[in-house]
Design a protein around this motif. Structure first.
Motif, PDB file in Angstrom:
ATOM      1  N   ASN A  84       0.841  -1.191   0.000  1.00  0.00           N
ATOM      2  CA  ASN A  84       0.000   0.000   0.000  1.00  0.00           C
ATOM      3  C   ASN A  84       0.880   1.248   0.000  1.00  0.00           C
ATOM      4  O   ASN A  84       1.801   1.369   0.818  1.00  0.00           O
ATOM      5  CB  ASN A  84      -0.920  -0.002   1.220  1.00  0.00           C
ATOM      6  N   ILE A  85       0.576   2.169  -0.914  1.00  0.00           N
ATOM      7  CA  ILE A  85       1.422   3.345  -1.116  1.00  0.00           C
ATOM      8  C   ILE A  85       0.710   4.597  -0.626  1.00  0.00           C
ATOM      9  O   ILE A  85      -0.425   4.877  -1.026  1.00  0.00           O
ATOM     10  CB  ILE A  85       1.783   3.522  -2.604  1.00  0.00           C
ATOM     11  N   HIS A  86       1.394   5.343   0.229  1.00  0.00           N
ATOM     12  CA  HIS A  86       0.892   6.625   0.709  1.00  0.00           C
ATOM     13  C   HIS A  86       1.884   7.725   0.331  1.00  0.00           C
ATOM     14  O   HIS A  86       3.095   7.503   0.322  1.00  0.00           O
ATOM     15  CB  HIS A  86       0.688   6.614   2.225  1.00  0.00           C
ATOM     16  N   GLN A  87       1.350   8.863   0.008  1.00  0.00           N
ATOM     17  CA  GLN A  87       2.174  10.024  -0.306  1.00  0.00           C
ATOM     18  C   GLN A  87       1.611  11.221   0.459  1.00  0.00           C
ATOM     19  O   GLN A  87       0.429  11.557   0.312  1.00  0.00           O
ATOM     20  CB  GLN A  87       2.173  10.300  -1.815  1.00  0.00           C
ATOM     21  N   ASP A  88       2.450  11.814   1.290  1.00  0.00           N
ATOM     22  CA  ASP A  88       2.016  12.930   2.146  1.00  0.00           C
ATOM     23  C   ASP A  88       0.797  12.540   2.988  1.00  0.00           C
ATOM     24  O   ASP A  88      -0.139  13.319   3.171  1.00  0.00           O
ATOM     25  CB  ASP A  88       1.696  14.169   1.301  1.00  0.00           C
ATOM     26  N   GLY A  89       0.799  11.279   3.455  1.00  0.00           N
ATOM     27  CA  GLY A  89      -0.282  10.809   4.314  1.00  0.00           C
ATOM     28  C   GLY A  89      -1.540  10.373   3.595  1.00  0.00           C
ATOM     29  O   GLY A  89      -2.506   9.952   4.233  1.00  0.00           O
ATOM     30  N   GLN A  90      -1.551  10.441   2.276  1.00  0.00           N
ATOM     31  CA  GLN A  90      -2.751  10.085   1.505  1.00  0.00           C
ATOM     32  C   GLN A  90      -2.509   8.799   0.722  1.00  0.00           C
ATOM     33  O   GLN A  90      -1.478   8.634   0.064  1.00  0.00           O
ATOM     34  CB  GLN A  90      -3.117  11.210   0.538  1.00  0.00           C
TER      35      GLN A  90
END
Length: 235
Positions: A84-90
């Motif tokens: 699962n990939i998150h970027q800046d908490g999203q």
């Protein structure tokens, strides 16, 4: 120094000593190279994750990865690893490690999904398919030609035309194409199951996709089923 007598016992002792020294040497070499091999494999996995979820992003873009494992039903040792990939908490998507058995052997894939479950991209990690035929899985299903491209679609119902779907199979490599799309379908259901697991704690993939209805002739006396290919094929 007194020379050892050439007796059966001395020969056995010498062979045992040689075997012990050789085993120790191999163990030493393995311990020295294992860390490097593991690091190379991890780098390859990280690159594949970025390729399938962020195909157009710079390598310097920071992402956070959390990984889960989805197991098949009891009695089946197959599993899928979901990154699962998150970027800046999203949450921006997931990369799923999946596999299938093609004409030449096992296909290992990494497929990326956006939060809606649509395929972003895929990459083939390993395969044993026939050069010039089945090995076209690497690019065939992300080529904008006819009905080959599966990107932007949800993976749960992807079937080749020979099985009642609308995806163009690789010419003369229908078995490889079927195996590839089955692996994609399973990756999709593992991705959706992972969403359920996050809420309920479930850890087994129970809603696996049904097998496609292929053109088959069933022998009433033996129960054997033979798939009838609709093209001249190495498969």
């Amino acid at each position: 120094m007194k020379k050892l007598e050439s007796t059966f016992l001395n020969m056995v002792l010498s062979l045992v000593l040689i075997a012990v020294v050789a085993a120790a040497g191999l163990a030493g070499i393995y311990s020295l190279t294992k860390e490097k091999i593991d690091d190379q494999q991890n780098q390859k996995r990280q690159a594949a994750i970025r390729e399938v979820v962020l195909p157009n992003a710079e390598a310097t873009v920071e992402i956070q990865i959390t990984s889960d494992t989805i197991l098949a039903e009891e009695g089946n040792d197959k599993k899928w690893v979901i990154h699962n990939i998150h970027q800046d908490g999203q949450f921006i998507g997931a990369a799923v490690e999946t596999s299938g058995t093609g004409f030449g052997g096992e296909q290992k894939l990494m497929v990326g999904f956006n939060p809606e479950g649509e395929i972003i991209n895929y990459t083939v990690l390993e395969h044993q398919e026939t050069p010039g035929l089945g090995d076209k899985i690497s690019n065939w299903f992300k080529t904008e030609k006819g009905n080959q491209d599966i990107r932007g679609r949800k993976g749960g119902e992807l079937l080749v035309k020979q099985d009642g779907g609308d995806v163009d199979a690789i010419t003369a490599a229908t078995i490889s194409s079927r195996a590839f799309l089955k692996a994609i379908r399973e990756a999709y259901f593992a991705f959706k199951e992972d969403e359920v697991q996050a809420v309920t704690g479930a850890s087994q993939l129970k809603n696996q996709p049904a097998e496609p209805a292929v053109d088959a002739t069933t022998e009433a006396t033996t129960g054997a089923t033979q798939i009838n290919e609709t093209e001249v094929s190495h498969e």
